[in-house]
Design an enzyme around this catalytic site. Structure first.
Site, mmCIF file in Angstrom:
data_model
loop_
_atom_site.group_PDB
_atom_site.id
_atom_site.type_symbol
_atom_site.label_atom_id
_atom_site.label_comp_id
_atom_site.label_asym_id
_atom_site.label_seq_id
_atom_site.Cartn_x
_atom_site.Cartn_y
_atom_site.Cartn_z
ATOM 1 N N ASP A 39 -52.774 66.051 31.244
ATOM 2 C CA ASP A 39 -53.668 65.506 29.961
ATOM 3 C C ASP A 39 -54.349 64.735 30.896
ATOM 4 O OD1 ASP A 39 -53.115 66.292 27.216
ATOM 5 O OD2 ASP A 39 -53.646 64.362 27.310
ATOM 6 N N ILE A 40 -55.592 64.255 30.076
ATOM 7 C CA ILE A 40 -56.369 63.154 30.173
ATOM 8 C C ILE A 40 -56.308 61.726 29.775
ATOM 9 C CG2 ILE A 40 -58.117 63.586 28.254
ATOM 10 C CD1 ILE A 40 -60.535 63.357 30.292
ATOM 11 N N GLU A 105 -56.193 68.869 17.896
ATOM 12 C CA GLU A 105 -57.683 68.718 18.370
ATOM 13 C C GLU A 105 -57.790 69.861 19.167
ATOM 14 O OE1 GLU A 105 -57.313 64.309 20.164
ATOM 15 O OE2 GLU A 105 -57.422 64.101 18.050
ATOM 16 N N VAL A 106 -57.150 70.300 20.062
ATOM 17 C CA VAL A 106 -57.577 71.548 20.370
ATOM 18 C C VAL A 106 -57.905 73.150 20.268
ATOM 19 C CG1 VAL A 106 -58.927 72.353 23.035
ATOM 20 C CG2 VAL A 106 -58.642 69.834 22.345
ATOM 21 N N HIS A 110 -52.013 74.947 23.447
ATOM 22 C CA HIS A 110 -51.881 74.332 24.373
ATOM 23 C C HIS A 110 -50.199 73.743 23.801
ATOM 24 C CE1 HIS A 110 -53.881 72.089 21.904
ATOM 25 N NE2 HIS A 110 -53.510 71.499 22.115
ATOM 26 N N HIS A 112 -48.033 70.864 25.342
ATOM 27 C CA HIS A 112 -47.623 69.270 25.689
ATOM 28 C C HIS A 112 -46.185 69.407 26.601
ATOM 29 C CE1 HIS A 112 -50.773 66.897 23.348
ATOM 30 N NE2 HIS A 112 -50.769 68.141 22.621
HETATM 31 P P1 AMP Z 1 -53.612 68.209 20.498
HETATM 32 O O1 AMP Z 1 -53.826 67.344 19.781
HETATM 33 O O2 AMP Z 1 -52.500 69.056 20.651
HETATM 34 O O3 AMP Z 1 -54.670 69.276 19.772
HETATM 35 O O4 AMP Z 1 -53.773 67.529 21.437
HETATM 36 C C1 AMP Z 1 -54.708 67.732 22.854
HETATM 37 C C2 AMP Z 1 -54.938 67.325 24.448
HETATM 38 O O5 AMP Z 1 -55.910 67.138 24.979
HETATM 39 C C3 AMP Z 1 -55.083 65.574 23.556
HETATM 40 O O6 AMP Z 1 -53.432 65.177 24.928
HETATM 41 C C4 AMP Z 1 -56.509 65.071 24.662
HETATM 42 O O7 AMP Z 1 -56.207 63.642 25.283
HETATM 43 C C5 AMP Z 1 -56.428 66.275 25.711
HETATM 44 N N1 AMP Z 1 -57.280 66.619 26.338
HETATM 45 C C6 AMP Z 1 -58.628 66.572 25.790
HETATM 46 N N2 AMP Z 1 -59.439 66.743 26.595
HETATM 47 C C7 AMP Z 1 -58.969 67.100 27.912
HETATM 48 C C8 AMP Z 1 -59.476 67.604 29.495
HETATM 49 N N3 AMP Z 1 -61.265 66.726 29.390
HETATM 50 N N4 AMP Z 1 -58.715 67.288 30.451
HETATM 51 C C9 AMP Z 1 -57.255 67.029 29.852
HETATM 52 N N5 AMP Z 1 -57.027 66.988 28.773
HETATM 53 C C10 AMP Z 1 -57.716 66.872 27.689
#
Ligand code: AMP
Length: 127
Positions: A39-40, A105-106, A110, A112
């Site tokens: 994770d970034i 958010e994405v 995914h 974690h």
């Molecule tokens: P969520 O709130 O469960 O959708 O988490 C999305 C996660 O994606 C967050 O923990 C972000 O830090 C992570 N994230 C967003 N962009 C990137 C990226 N380019 N590379 C790695 N992790 C990312």
């Protein structure tokens, strides 16, 4: 901005772009069904994301519509990644946010994987 768990798949979401190699990631595992990368914005000493290679927006559509092979491949990959990160003995936490209340958010499924220190109780009580 949180996203809904259901709806059309957005081919331009950031994890789709990572899968296509358009955006760099610190990869820790890849196989037929999954990709895992750091994770970034880590929330624990070890914070890795495991994503399926298929176009699944969230746990909602994945659990309802993915094939048994995709589901098995992805779930096995999550366990394998945790094992390869050395987290089986100390323990680890898995989290999959789905939709608005969870603040997903994405819009690409995914999981974690958190570990590397005692993580404490999961959630605060509601009262
Ligand atoms: P969520 O709130 O469960 O959708 O988490 C999305 C996660 O994606 C967050 O923990 C972000 O830090 C992570 N994230 C967003 N962009 C990137 C990226 N380019 N590379 C790695 N992790 C990312």
């Amino acid at each position: 901005m949180p996203v809904e768990a259901t709806g059309p798949y957005d081919d331009n979401n950031i994890f789709a772009r990572i899968l296509r190699g358009e955006i760099p990631s610190k990869r820790v595992h890849e196989d037929e069904w999954s990709l895992a990368f750091h994770d970034i914005n880590p929330q624990a000493p070890i914070h890795v994301l495991v994503i399926p290679k298929g176009k699944w927006r969230s746990w909602a559509d994945f659990s309802a519509h993915a094939s048994d092979a995709e589901i098995a491949g992805f779930i096995r990959a999550v366990g394998l990644v945790a094992r390869q990160l050395g987290l089986e003995t100390p323990g680890y936490r898995l989290l999959a946010n789905a939709g608005l209340d969870a603040h997903q958010e994405v819009p690409h499924l995914h999981v974690h994987v958190f570990g590397g220190r005692p993580l404490g109780a999961m959630l605060a009580p509601i009262s």
